[in-house]
Scaffold this active site. Sequence first.
Site, mmCIF file in Angstrom:
data_model
loop_
_atom_site.group_PDB
_atom_site.id
_atom_site.type_symbol
_atom_site.label_atom_id
_atom_site.label_comp_id
_atom_site.label_asym_id
_atom_site.label_seq_id
_atom_site.Cartn_x
_atom_site.Cartn_y
_atom_site.Cartn_z
ATOM 1 N N ARG A 1 -28.857 11.489 71.356
ATOM 2 C CA ARG A 1 -29.516 11.099 70.112
ATOM 3 C C ARG A 1 -29.996 9.657 70.201
ATOM 4 N NH1 ARG A 1 -26.100 12.428 64.932
ATOM 5 N NH2 ARG A 1 -28.101 11.964 63.943
ATOM 6 N N CYS B 1 -24.429 4.678 62.858
ATOM 7 C CA CYS B 1 -24.427 6.018 63.446
ATOM 8 C C CYS B 1 -25.552 6.795 62.786
ATOM 9 C CB CYS B 1 -23.069 6.686 63.276
ATOM 10 S SG CYS B 1 -22.517 6.804 61.552
#
Length: 280
Positions: A177, A235
């Site tokens: 990611r 995050c």
Amino acid sequence: MTAAIISPDELAAVLADPHTDAEPPVLLDVRWNLGGPPRREEYGRGHLPGAVWIDLETELAGPPGAAGRHPLPDPDVLRDAMRRAGVDDDSHVVVHDGGPGWAAARAWWLLRHAGHERVRVLDGGLARWKGPLTTEVPDPRPGTFTPRFGAMPVLDADAAARLARDGILLDARAPERYRGDTEPIDPVAGHIPGARSAPTTSAVGSDGALLPADELAARFTALGVTPGTGTGVYCGSGVSAAQQVLALSLIGVRAALYPGSWSEWCADPARPVAVGPDPG
């Protein structure tokens, strides 16, 4: 401030002999599943004796929107949840999830941010617990906890961008990611320019517990974290990053959390996006 974590053996000793601690701890069960259904049903099938269910989506986060998928909750919402669980301002609180520890760390961070110092995370969560479970739902007397947000450092998008340039900004998501190879949740793939990849899973051992302090120190030093260097973590939506803040606290680093995280950052098309393995 108390230690940030408690082992299953330590908690078992406290629960078995209340004289080992100043007061019986308030136990909060915050089991949660990213992108999945609520785990309240698992709580109903078995939980620590006396543990109260806390819903991350509705009690440890506000409604999703421009500020991200899990923005900070309204202080009154947190207050009501903690009082329902029997938390006072001076209560000893132990929070846990079922693993990998992200939700418990979010609860730990949020309580710390709200001014509650006596809170610890059950290291490794329910997966490492060897003691008894129960299906009996407790009915604690109402608590008196009053949140006072501001006790932990927080970043907004502009501050995160500055820290990525002038300090250390860690991206706690999975490497794929971070690189932008895939993005299963948010609409844009990539990372904040200048941020360094620091997947939170690499701070946890094979048993689900956080790594020993010396191993954590070596890991974060390799990422450029040094005493006196401004450090922040983000995050996808400010949940798993809390576990990195927790891990950093174990080695004496007071890191800032970017609650909006990538879900807030990428919602604004004017903000730059980096891809690939390098900070950019």
